[in-house]
Design an enzyme around this catalytic site. Structure first.
Site, PDB file in Angstrom:
ATOM      1  N   GLY A  76     -10.698  -0.876  11.761  1.00  0.00           N
ATOM      2  CA  GLY A  76     -11.120  -0.530  10.404  1.00  0.00           C
ATOM      3  C   GLY A  76     -10.585  -1.574   9.419  1.00  0.00           C
ATOM      4  O   GLY A  76     -11.294  -2.035   8.520  1.00  0.00           O
ATOM      5  N   HIS A  77      -9.309  -1.970   9.614  1.00  0.00           N
ATOM      6  CA  HIS A  77      -8.767  -3.062   8.788  1.00  0.00           C
ATOM      7  C   HIS A  77      -9.514  -4.356   9.087  1.00  0.00           C
ATOM      8  O   HIS A  77      -9.788  -5.156   8.190  1.00  0.00           O
ATOM      9  CB  HIS A  77      -7.274  -3.272   9.073  1.00  0.00           C
ATOM     10  CG  HIS A  77      -6.417  -2.098   8.729  1.00  0.00           C
ATOM     11  ND1 HIS A  77      -5.863  -1.276   9.673  1.00  0.00           N
ATOM     12  CD2 HIS A  77      -6.018  -1.607   7.531  1.00  0.00           C
ATOM     13  CE1 HIS A  77      -5.145  -0.332   9.085  1.00  0.00           C
ATOM     14  NE2 HIS A  77      -5.224  -0.505   7.783  1.00  0.00           N
ATOM     15  N   GLU A 114     -13.354   3.061   2.130  1.00  0.00           N
ATOM     16  CA  GLU A 114     -13.808   4.325   1.537  1.00  0.00           C
ATOM     17  C   GLU A 114     -13.154   5.521   2.215  1.00  0.00           C
ATOM     18  O   GLU A 114     -13.255   6.635   1.728  1.00  0.00           O
ATOM     19  CB  GLU A 114     -15.329   4.437   1.662  1.00  0.00           C
ATOM     20  CG  GLU A 114     -16.065   3.505   0.721  1.00  0.00           C
ATOM     21  CD  GLU A 114     -17.569   3.659   0.818  1.00  0.00           C
ATOM     22  OE1 GLU A 114     -18.054   4.470   1.633  1.00  0.00           O
ATOM     23  OE2 GLU A 114     -18.269   2.940   0.074  1.00  0.00           O
ATOM     24  N   ARG A 161      -2.884   6.479  11.823  1.00  0.00           N
ATOM     25  CA  ARG A 161      -2.243   7.688  12.357  1.00  0.00           C
ATOM     26  C   ARG A 161      -2.940   8.187  13.629  1.00  0.00           C
ATOM     27  O   ARG A 161      -2.410   9.069  14.299  1.00  0.00           O
ATOM     28  CB  ARG A 161      -2.216   8.779  11.293  1.00  0.00           C
ATOM     29  CG  ARG A 161      -1.247   8.448  10.151  1.00  0.00           C
ATOM     30  CD  ARG A 161      -1.066   9.579   9.170  1.00  0.00           C
ATOM     31  NE  ARG A 161       0.020   9.312   8.246  1.00  0.00           N
ATOM     32  CZ  ARG A 161      -0.129   8.860   6.992  1.00  0.00           C
ATOM     33  NH1 ARG A 161      -1.331   8.623   6.523  1.00  0.00           N
ATOM     34  NH2 ARG A 161       0.922   8.655   6.218  1.00  0.00           N
ATOM     35  N   GLY A 216       0.067  -2.073   7.627  1.00  0.00           N
ATOM     36  CA  GLY A 216       0.249  -2.473   9.019  1.00  0.00           C
ATOM     37  C   GLY A 216      -0.322  -1.447   9.973  1.00  0.00           C
ATOM     38  O   GLY A 216      -1.137  -0.608   9.581  1.00  0.00           O
TER      39      GLY A 216
END
Ligand code: PAF
Length: 299
Positions: free
Chosen positions: A52-53, A164, A203, A47
């Site tokens: 990027g997700h 990656e 983060r 979550g």
């Protein structure tokens, strides 16, 4: 299920977030999974999704229907790590999943994933799990591989997509799938970056505007090392150290130059430069990681 369950048969167009099926129990997952036809790609997440997700989901849509799992896995957090304050943003996550083209989300709670409590049987990541990041975070990769294994068993995708950015994680997952003959293909997807070079990470939301120049030390160290790769291992490590030295507010936690398959120290040829640094945030330490591929010359 939190939202409506329109048929999930091989959808070619994107669903509005309100129509994205979200399974929270195993039963709901089985029911919604059974509606999918054709190849299935899986993107596993904790979550706090970012673009990027989104890039992983978009990549997976080229293959087929995309399922996303959203689960903050307690097993992979060590004592004193940020499990309790790890950002939980389900509403925004579902919007992103829908926008990127996902057709089913599995968002269970820990008691659904671990109905018998903390599992007694776990995946042993082998020597690769104790080195590099594993040396700083004991038990982390056993926790990751155990939940990845469980999620693959529960969702049964044809392919699973991993970034990656978590290079050691990706390597260990590939190794687990190969060593245990698991019936899934693992796809690595290049790291997605902000325009200033910072690798996207859940983060990053802990970072204040003032932290940002310091956080960029990671990508700058990678760029500095890559530039001198032809001059060999020591040149790369020295260049990366020099880039870090310009940012005394960042505590360098790891600087490694490794063979991309064995994760042992690299001396020549295709290699991976890996960095980890810790900044002091308002609510605790912020640990960031990044890496890049390079080809080492012999000094
Ligand atoms: O990379 C992550 O977000 C997690 O480690 C993963 C693969 C979803 C397992 O919890």
């Amino acid at each position: 299920m939190t939202t409506l369950g329109t048929s999930a048969k091989r959808r070619s167009s994107k669903l509005p977030a309100g129509q994205l099926p979200v399974a929270q129990s195993r039963e709901e997952l089985v029911r919604e999974r059974a509606k999918l036809r054709g190849p299935i790609g899986l993107v596993m997440t904790m979550g706090a999704l970012h673009d990027g997700h989104g890039s992983l989901i978009r990549e997976a849509t080229k293959f087929g229907n995309v399922m996303v799992t959203i689960f903050v896995n307690p097993l992979q957090f060590g004592a004193g790590e940020d499990l309790d304050r790890y950002p939980r943003t389900l509403g925004a996550d579902l919007e992103l999943c829908a926008r990127a083209g996902a057709c089913l989300v599995f968002a269970p709670t820990p008691d659904v994933v671990y109905p018998n409590g903390s599992p007694l049987v776990r995946i042993d990541p082998g020597p690769g799990g104790a080195m590099l990041e594993g040396a700083s975070r004991p038990g982390h990769f056993a926790g990751v591989l155990t939940v990845v294994n469980k999620m693959l068993n529960l969702t049964r995708p044809d392919r699973a997509y991993f970034g990656e950015k978590d290079f050691q994680q990706l390597t260990l997952i590939e190794r687990m799938v190969a060593d245990l003959d698991m019936p899934v293909t693992i796809e690595g997807v290049p790291t997605w970056r902000d325009p200033d070079g910072l690798a996207m990470s859940s983060r990053n939301r802990y970072l204040s505007a003032g932290h940002r120049p310091t956080a960029l030390a990671l990508s700058q160290a990678l760029a500095a090392g890559s530039k001198v790769a032809a001059h060999g291992r020591e040149a790369v490590l020295d260049a990366a150290r020099a880039a870090f030295a310009a940012h005394p507010d960042l505590k360098v936690d790891r600087l490694d130059l490794v063979d991309p398959v064995t994760l042992e120290d690299a001396t020549s040829g295709p290699s991976r430069l890996l960095v980890a640094g810790i900044l002091t945030g308002q609510t605790g330490p912020i640990r960031l990681i990044d890496n890049t591929a390079l080809t080492l010359g012999v000094a």
